[in-house]
Scaffold this motif. Sequence first.
Motif, PDB file in Angstrom:
ATOM      1  N   ARG A 104     119.535  50.008 135.004  1.00  0.00           N
ATOM      2  CA  ARG A 104     118.866  51.177 134.425  1.00  0.00           C
ATOM      3  C   ARG A 104     118.143  50.818 133.131  1.00  0.00           C
ATOM      4  O   ARG A 104     118.212  51.556 132.151  1.00  0.00           O
ATOM      5  N   LEU A 105     117.452  49.685 133.134  1.00  0.00           N
ATOM      6  CA  LEU A 105     116.716  49.333 131.922  1.00  0.00           C
ATOM      7  C   LEU A 105     115.415  50.125 131.838  1.00  0.00           C
ATOM      8  O   LEU A 105     114.778  50.415 132.855  1.00  0.00           O
TER       9      LEU A 105
ATOM     10  N   TYR B  30     122.872  45.469 128.372  1.00  0.00           N
ATOM     11  CA  TYR B  30     122.150  44.305 128.907  1.00  0.00           C
ATOM     12  C   TYR B  30     121.836  43.316 127.775  1.00  0.00           C
ATOM     13  O   TYR B  30     122.122  42.124 127.876  1.00  0.00           O
ATOM     14  N   LEU B  31     121.280  43.840 126.698  1.00  0.00           N
ATOM     15  CA  LEU B  31     120.856  42.963 125.603  1.00  0.00           C
ATOM     16  C   LEU B  31     122.055  42.367 124.870  1.00  0.00           C
ATOM     17  O   LEU B  31     122.011  41.216 124.420  1.00  0.00           O
ATOM     18  N   GLU B  32     123.144  43.114 124.807  1.00  0.00           N
ATOM     19  CA  GLU B  32     124.367  42.588 124.175  1.00  0.00           C
ATOM     20  C   GLU B  32     124.950  41.428 124.971  1.00  0.00           C
ATOM     21  O   GLU B  32     125.574  40.537 124.400  1.00  0.00           O
ATOM     22  N   LYS B  33     124.759  41.455 126.285  1.00  0.00           N
ATOM     23  CA  LYS B  33     125.269  40.346 127.109  1.00  0.00           C
ATOM     24  C   LYS B  33     124.292  39.169 127.119  1.00  0.00           C
ATOM     25  O   LYS B  33     124.699  38.013 127.246  1.00  0.00           O
TER      26      LYS B  33
ATOM     27  N   GLY C  81     113.389  48.626 126.923  1.00  0.00           N
ATOM     28  CA  GLY C  81     114.510  47.686 126.990  1.00  0.00           C
ATOM     29  C   GLY C  81     114.076  46.341 127.563  1.00  0.00           C
ATOM     30  O   GLY C  81     114.498  45.287 127.085  1.00  0.00           O
ATOM     31  N   LEU C  82     113.225  46.379 128.570  1.00  0.00           N
ATOM     32  CA  LEU C  82     112.727  45.137 129.164  1.00  0.00           C
ATOM     33  C   LEU C  82     111.808  44.403 128.191  1.00  0.00           C
ATOM     34  O   LEU C  82     111.788  43.171 128.154  1.00  0.00           O
ATOM     35  N   ARG C  83     111.070  45.155 127.393  1.00  0.00           N
ATOM     36  CA  ARG C  83     110.243  44.523 126.361  1.00  0.00           C
ATOM     37  C   ARG C  83     111.124  43.831 125.316  1.00  0.00           C
ATOM     38  O   ARG C  83     110.836  42.718 124.881  1.00  0.00           O
ATOM     39  N   ARG C  84     112.219  44.481 124.960  1.00  0.00           N
ATOM     40  CA  ARG C  84     113.154  43.861 123.999  1.00  0.00           C
ATOM     41  C   ARG C  84     113.800  42.610 124.603  1.00  0.00           C
ATOM     42  O   ARG C  84     114.068  41.630 123.918  1.00  0.00           O
ATOM     43  N   ARG C  85     114.076  42.655 125.894  1.00  0.00           N
ATOM     44  CA  ARG C  85     114.595  41.473 126.599  1.00  0.00           C
ATOM     45  C   ARG C  85     113.617  40.303 126.468  1.00  0.00           C
ATOM     46  O   ARG C  85     113.997  39.180 126.110  1.00  0.00           O
TER      47      ARG C  85
END
Length: 297
Positions: free
Chosen positions: A240-241, A202-205, A245-249
């Motif tokens: 499936r975050l 997700y973060l790579e995209k 992961g959502l915090r990093r987003r």
Amino acid sequence: MNFVYSRAYTADIGRHVFPTEKYSLIYTTLKQEGILTQDNLFEPQRPDNDALLKVITEEYRDDLVNARMTARTYPSEMPVTPNIINAQILCCGGSSLAAELALPHGACYHIGGGFHHAFRDHAEGFCYLNDVVYAAVTALEQGVDKVAVIDCDLHQGNGTAHFFQDERRVFTFSMHQERLYPKKERSDLDIGLDIGVSDDEYLEKLAPALDRIFGEFNPALVIYLAGADPYIFDQLGSLRLSVEGLRRRDELVCEHALSRQIPVAVVLGGGYAEDVADTVEIHSNTARVIHGLEKKY
Ligand SMILES: [Zn+2]
């Protein structure tokens, strides 16, 4: 950072997958942590009925203000009742106020909003009125020259994309699960994700999309739709975050803006975790991230 919030957002809609109590729970959480205080908290004003015509047709407006069940209101998947309709009308004022309070180079977190499936002439997907569109249109009227909508909800921001399809001053970006409601409209940039995508992919995209938005479009205002529903334990989605992961987003999006002194107005969007405490934690993290970044920039 400023906050916009109203107790009226926690409208009673009976048993429903949409947890309107999340707004008051986020408010309480951030207040207890001292991030939200009496000094940085603002109450939204309800737009008058004429102002609503910026984003909806007259026929649909009349259905809404009279809470009439019609072909235009029926697709909302919400009760057609004054309390939830009025909460969403108030949310238009809230998101617009959040954009104003974020300018010229700060951040404002609206504990509400993100009703991005509403169209000019009908409701859809829990959304009666598109507060994101209302805030962007109002910002343009007030002289902001370019607005980027960064929509990271699980679902595509179809109402927003459709409304601004011919508006070059608004860049619409949506990153969402592809095989899922809604029927897709065309944003300026769409990233449709496969089922099962998790944090790293997700973060790579997301990163190159943000580079493009900030590098090429270079907005004067960002409206960030920080949906909590890409979460692994969400009841409506299949991404499936993790909470982390959502915090990093959030960090990635907000750092791109705030490091360039571009104001950010956050709106919440969806979040249907099995445990509402997870939804509250994911949304609260967005505020904590901004609180941390503000010390840095
Ligand atoms: Zn959603």
